[in-house]
Motif scaffolding. Structure first.
Motif, PDB file in Angstrom:
ATOM      1  N   LEU A 314      -4.061  25.514  32.002  1.00 21.48           N
ATOM      2  CA  LEU A 314      -2.502  24.440  32.952  1.00 21.48           C
ATOM      3  C   LEU A 314      -2.805  24.140  31.713  1.00 21.48           C
ATOM      4  O   LEU A 314      -3.785  22.675  31.593  1.00 21.48           O
ATOM      5  N   ILE A 315      -1.380  23.014  31.550  1.00 18.91           N
ATOM      6  CA  ILE A 315      -1.221  21.649  30.442  1.00 18.91           C
ATOM      7  C   ILE A 315      -0.306  20.671  31.169  1.00 18.91           C
ATOM      8  O   ILE A 315       0.772  21.149  31.752  1.00 18.91           O
ATOM      9  N   VAL A 316      -0.741  19.110  30.928  1.00 18.59           N
ATOM     10  CA  VAL A 316       0.500  18.360  30.614  1.00 18.59           C
ATOM     11  C   VAL A 316       1.209  18.869  29.133  1.00 18.59           C
ATOM     12  O   VAL A 316       0.748  18.532  28.874  1.00 18.59           O
ATOM     13  N   SER A 317       2.850  18.212  29.940  1.00 21.45           N
ATOM     14  CA  SER A 317       4.260  18.797  28.731  1.00 21.45           C
ATOM     15  C   SER A 317       4.666  17.099  28.651  1.00 21.45           C
ATOM     16  O   SER A 317       4.901  16.937  29.794  1.00 21.45           O
ATOM     17  N   SER A 318       4.762  16.664  27.460  1.00 18.12           N
ATOM     18  CA  SER A 318       6.117  15.606  27.377  1.00 18.12           C
ATOM     19  C   SER A 318       7.159  16.645  27.483  1.00 18.12           C
ATOM     20  O   SER A 318       7.092  17.788  27.151  1.00 18.12           O
ATOM     21  N   LYS A 319       8.529  15.933  27.533  1.00 22.26           N
ATOM     22  CA  LYS A 319       9.413  16.878  27.831  1.00 22.26           C
ATOM     23  C   LYS A 319      10.306  17.229  26.650  1.00 22.26           C
ATOM     24  O   LYS A 319      10.545  17.772  26.386  1.00 22.26           O
ATOM     25  N   GLU A 320       9.781  16.017  25.663  1.00 26.86           N
ATOM     26  CA  GLU A 320      10.249  16.515  24.374  1.00 26.86           C
ATOM     27  C   GLU A 320       8.913  18.299  23.681  1.00 26.86           C
ATOM     28  O   GLU A 320       9.752  18.535  22.900  1.00 26.86           O
ATOM     29  N   ASN A 321       8.324  17.983  24.332  1.00 24.12           N
ATOM     30  CA  ASN A 321       7.712  18.881  23.671  1.00 24.12           C
ATOM     31  C   ASN A 321       7.452  19.921  24.794  1.00 24.12           C
ATOM     32  O   ASN A 321       6.867  21.319  24.450  1.00 24.12           O
ATOM     33  N   LEU A 322       8.420  20.188  25.691  1.00 23.07           N
ATOM     34  CA  LEU A 322       7.708  21.512  27.251  1.00 23.07           C
ATOM     35  C   LEU A 322       8.501  22.761  26.151  1.00 23.07           C
ATOM     36  O   LEU A 322       7.585  23.582  26.752  1.00 23.07           O
ATOM     37  N   GLU A 323       9.532  22.303  24.884  1.00 21.79           N
ATOM     38  CA  GLU A 323       9.689  24.450  24.949  1.00 21.79           C
ATOM     39  C   GLU A 323       8.950  24.842  23.979  1.00 21.79           C
ATOM     40  O   GLU A 323       8.158  25.978  24.311  1.00 21.79           O
ATOM     41  N   THR A 324       8.166  24.027  23.398  1.00 15.79           N
ATOM     42  CA  THR A 324       6.843  24.440  22.663  1.00 15.79           C
ATOM     43  C   THR A 324       6.422  24.561  23.530  1.00 15.79           C
ATOM     44  O   THR A 324       4.776  25.653  22.308  1.00 15.79           O
ATOM     45  N   ASN A 325       5.448  23.661  24.246  1.00 13.15           N
ATOM     46  CA  ASN A 325       3.997  24.132  25.120  1.00 13.15           C
ATOM     47  C   ASN A 325       4.674  25.638  26.327  1.00 13.15           C
ATOM     48  O   ASN A 325       4.106  25.932  26.699  1.00 13.15           O
ATOM     49  N   LYS A 326       6.023  25.606  26.237  1.00 13.75           N
ATOM     50  CA  LYS A 326       6.063  26.862  27.053  1.00 13.75           C
ATOM     51  C   LYS A 326       6.059  28.493  26.058  1.00 13.75           C
ATOM     52  O   LYS A 326       5.231  28.941  26.722  1.00 13.75           O
ATOM     53  N   LYS A 327       6.560  27.979  25.140  1.00 14.19           N
ATOM     54  CA  LYS A 327       5.493  29.450  24.201  1.00 14.19           C
ATOM     55  C   LYS A 327       4.302  29.432  23.446  1.00 14.19           C
ATOM     56  O   LYS A 327       4.079  30.042  24.034  1.00 14.19           O
ATOM     57  N   LYS A 328       3.888  28.521  23.632  1.00 12.15           N
ATOM     58  CA  LYS A 328       2.073  28.304  23.487  1.00 12.15           C
ATOM     59  C   LYS A 328       1.095  29.522  24.179  1.00 12.15           C
ATOM     60  O   LYS A 328       0.802  29.663  24.675  1.00 12.15           O
ATOM     61  N   ILE A 329       2.022  28.195  25.696  1.00 12.33           N
ATOM     62  CA  ILE A 329       1.241  29.381  27.264  1.00 12.33           C
ATOM     63  C   ILE A 329       1.077  30.023  27.008  1.00 12.33           C
ATOM     64  O   ILE A 329       0.341  30.967  27.847  1.00 12.33           O
TER      65      ILE A 329
END
Length: 573
Positions: A314-329
């Motif tokens: 589970l990670i906290v994400s800003s709106k700007e990094n949302l798609e990148t973080n979704k991919k990473k997780i």
């Protein structure tokens, strides 16, 4: 950047009933007894012990004043799932572990499994040798556990030392050096054993001192975190909580999480994106909080969490990094949900952490995996396993899951102890290999030596019928024979025992054999030794399967090769 030393995350593991929870209960009790508000945070599975609480437990140990770690986040692991779900990308969520062993019972199956997972995750650990109070004639005499042991009767003291060194010996069998903590000079080379009695609260102070001392000396760098950055956490369990609904029991190990944060939680197919509705700290009752920092244990409430699986990141994400973080997780999840080898076993487990631990152990044992996923064993899994050409891969290995379909086509090994799954598979594999080799050997000429018995010539020729004794090996009908000079004597047409035809005769048996093309007195004689006349191809096949031949058969092969190589130096090579 606001870096600060975070709480040490410590998991408590070991065999059931060896006293894991009792140790934590006493630590909680010691702190609560001091009657200082806010000294301890607790629930069934987690126990947060701040520095003040530790100082109360260790008040009799002057050295503890040098400890700077702000607190301990203990995680009791009543089941394997909770233990395995203490995971983050690249290793274990736990900084260090306490392996609890009942000093009277020693090392058990679950103890060994805990050790295997700790080694796999490269998690440092110390050993709490609990229940010294149950040793015959033990009496509480001193506040210090070492002084207490020293003041026992000689026989009691000898028993305690013997039991500790039985643990040391057993651990050495698994390539682990260990010793009682006060005898260790280099803690990087030996695991510390702290004898204690949780019941009598003996040794708890020494346990905390060793634990915090090791962490402060070797782990301080990794405990420094930036608590202002977006939080990272692991979902330990999902529970329905009275009054608040579905809650995610969560360990925050980096950064911070606050109400209203957008969070991403890993999933089997795709990640879940949602917002934090509420956060609860678990004290004597649930306490709503606005924000939490690493390292902490919280109950997190959010929408769309019905299908979240234990062990997920589970990670906290800003709106700007949302798609990148979704991919990473999701990449992190896909690293575990493998479908790589063209052939191999099917692996199923109850959670992402359990699956990761099982896959790691299988890979360590060079067991190929065709597909690994979470959930019960179903019809699709059985169909996929049954399609394997290699029967050694017509197997489903399950950890703590149910089997929805019955089958005779596929071998299913389903256990609640991870290393037992591997052990059982390897045992089954060995039996299957042996069975296959035995069947293959049945179709091959087996090496043998027989001796023609004196006074047992029943027919001189056409065919010659003589009595022989099997000295070594197995004589079968249609076996080709030769004498000790390597001269071929044809083949055995029939074998009779007590007047009855048999297919083969083994060592020690005396039988009559019929030999076409042989004349007794011309090319075969009484008291002569004859051997199996095997071909080069048969020799090579037998040599490849020499592990399935007994010592005598192997020696006969060598003898046959030596005879053959007198006329052909390259025979069988």
């Amino acid at each position: 950047m606001a870096k600060k030393l975070r709480n040490l995350i410590c998991t408590v593991v070991g065999h059931v009933d060896h006293g894991k929870t009792t140790i934590l209960d006493q630590l909680r009790g010691s702190s609560i007894a001091s009657q200082e508000a806010g000294l301890i945070t607790q629930n069934i599975s987690c126990c947060e012990l701040p520095l003040k609480g530790m100082q109360k437990v260790c008040k009799a140990i002057p050295e503890f004043k040098n400890i700077k770690i702000p607190g301990l986040l203990f995680i009791d692991t009543p089941g394997h799932m909770a233990f395995n779900n203490l995971r983050k990308r690249g290793g274990s969520l736990a900084d260090i572990a306490i392996l609890v062993i009942d000093i009277n019972e020693g090392i058990k199956d679950q103890t060994l499994e805990s050790i295997e997972i700790l080694k796999k995750n490269k998690t440092p650990f110390i050993i709490a040798a609990n229940k010294v109070d149950l040793i015959s004639n033990y009496q509480s005499k001193s506040e210090s556990i070492l002084q207490d042991i020293e003041q026992q009767q000689d026989k009691t003291k000898e028993t305690i030392n013997t039991k500790i060194y039985e643990i040391v010996g057993k651990l050495s069998e698994h390539n682990i050096n260990s010793d009682i903590f006060n005898r260790i000079d280099d803690f990087t080379k030996s695991i510390a054993i702290v004898p204690l009695s949780a019941k009598l609260e003996k040794g708890l102070a020494e346990l905390l001192l060793v634990l915090c001392g090791l962490a402060q000396r070797f782990l301080e760098k990794s405990l420094n975190v930036d608590v202002t950055k977006e939080g990272k956490a692991t979902v330990l369990e999902i529970k329905e909580e009275k009054g608040i609904g579905l809650a995610l029991d969560t360990i925050v190990y980096d950064g911070n999480i606050k109400k209203g944060d957008t969070i991403i939680i890993g999933g089997l197919e795709s990640p879940t994106v949602t917002k934090v509705k509420n956060l609860f700290k678990v004290e004597k009752k649930l306490k709503s909080i606005e924000k939490t920092e690493a390292a902490s244990y919280i109950k997190l409430i959010a929408n769309d969490t019905e299908n979240i699986i234990a062990g997920m990141p589970l990670i906290v994400s800003s709106k700007e990094n949302l798609e990148t973080n979704k991919k990473k997780i999701q990449e992190e999840i896909e690293e575990v949900l493998i479908e790589t080898d063209k052939e191999g076993v099917i692996v199923k487990a109850d959670s992402i952490g359990s699956l990761e631990a099982l896959i790691g152990l299988l890979k360590d044992n060079n067991i190929k995996i065709k597909k690994a996923s979470i959930g019960d064993i179903n019809k699709k899994d059985i169909s996929l396993a049954s399609s394997e050409e290699n029967k050694l891969y017509k197997v489903i290995l399950g950890f703590n899951v149910k089997t929805q379909e019955k089958t005779k086509e596929v071998k299913i090994i389903n256990k609640d102890i991870i290393y037992k799954i591997v052990e059982d598979y390897k045992d089954w594999e060995e039996k299957e290999n042996k069975s296959s080799e035995t069947k293959a050997l049945e179709n091959l000429a087996r090496p043998f030596i027989v001796k023609v018995l004196t006074g047992c010539v029943f027919r001189q020729t056409n065919p010659a019928v003589v009595g022989v004794e099997i000295i070594n090996g197995t004589l079968k009908i249609d076996s080709k024979i030769m004498n000790e000079s390597g001269k071929a004597l044809g083949e055995v047409r029939t074998v009779q025992l007590d007047g009855e035809n048999i297919k083969e005769a083994k060592r020690g048996q005396q039988v009559a054999i019929a030999l076409p093309g042989v004349t007794v007195g011309r090319n075969l004689f009484e008291n002569e030794t004859i051997l199996s006349d095997i071909t080069e191809n048969e020799f090579r096949e037998l040599k490849e399967r020499k592990n399935f031949l007994d010592k005598e058969e192997t020696n006969i092969l060598k003898l046959v090769a030596n005879i053959k190589r007198k006329t052909d130096k390259m025979w069988g090579i």
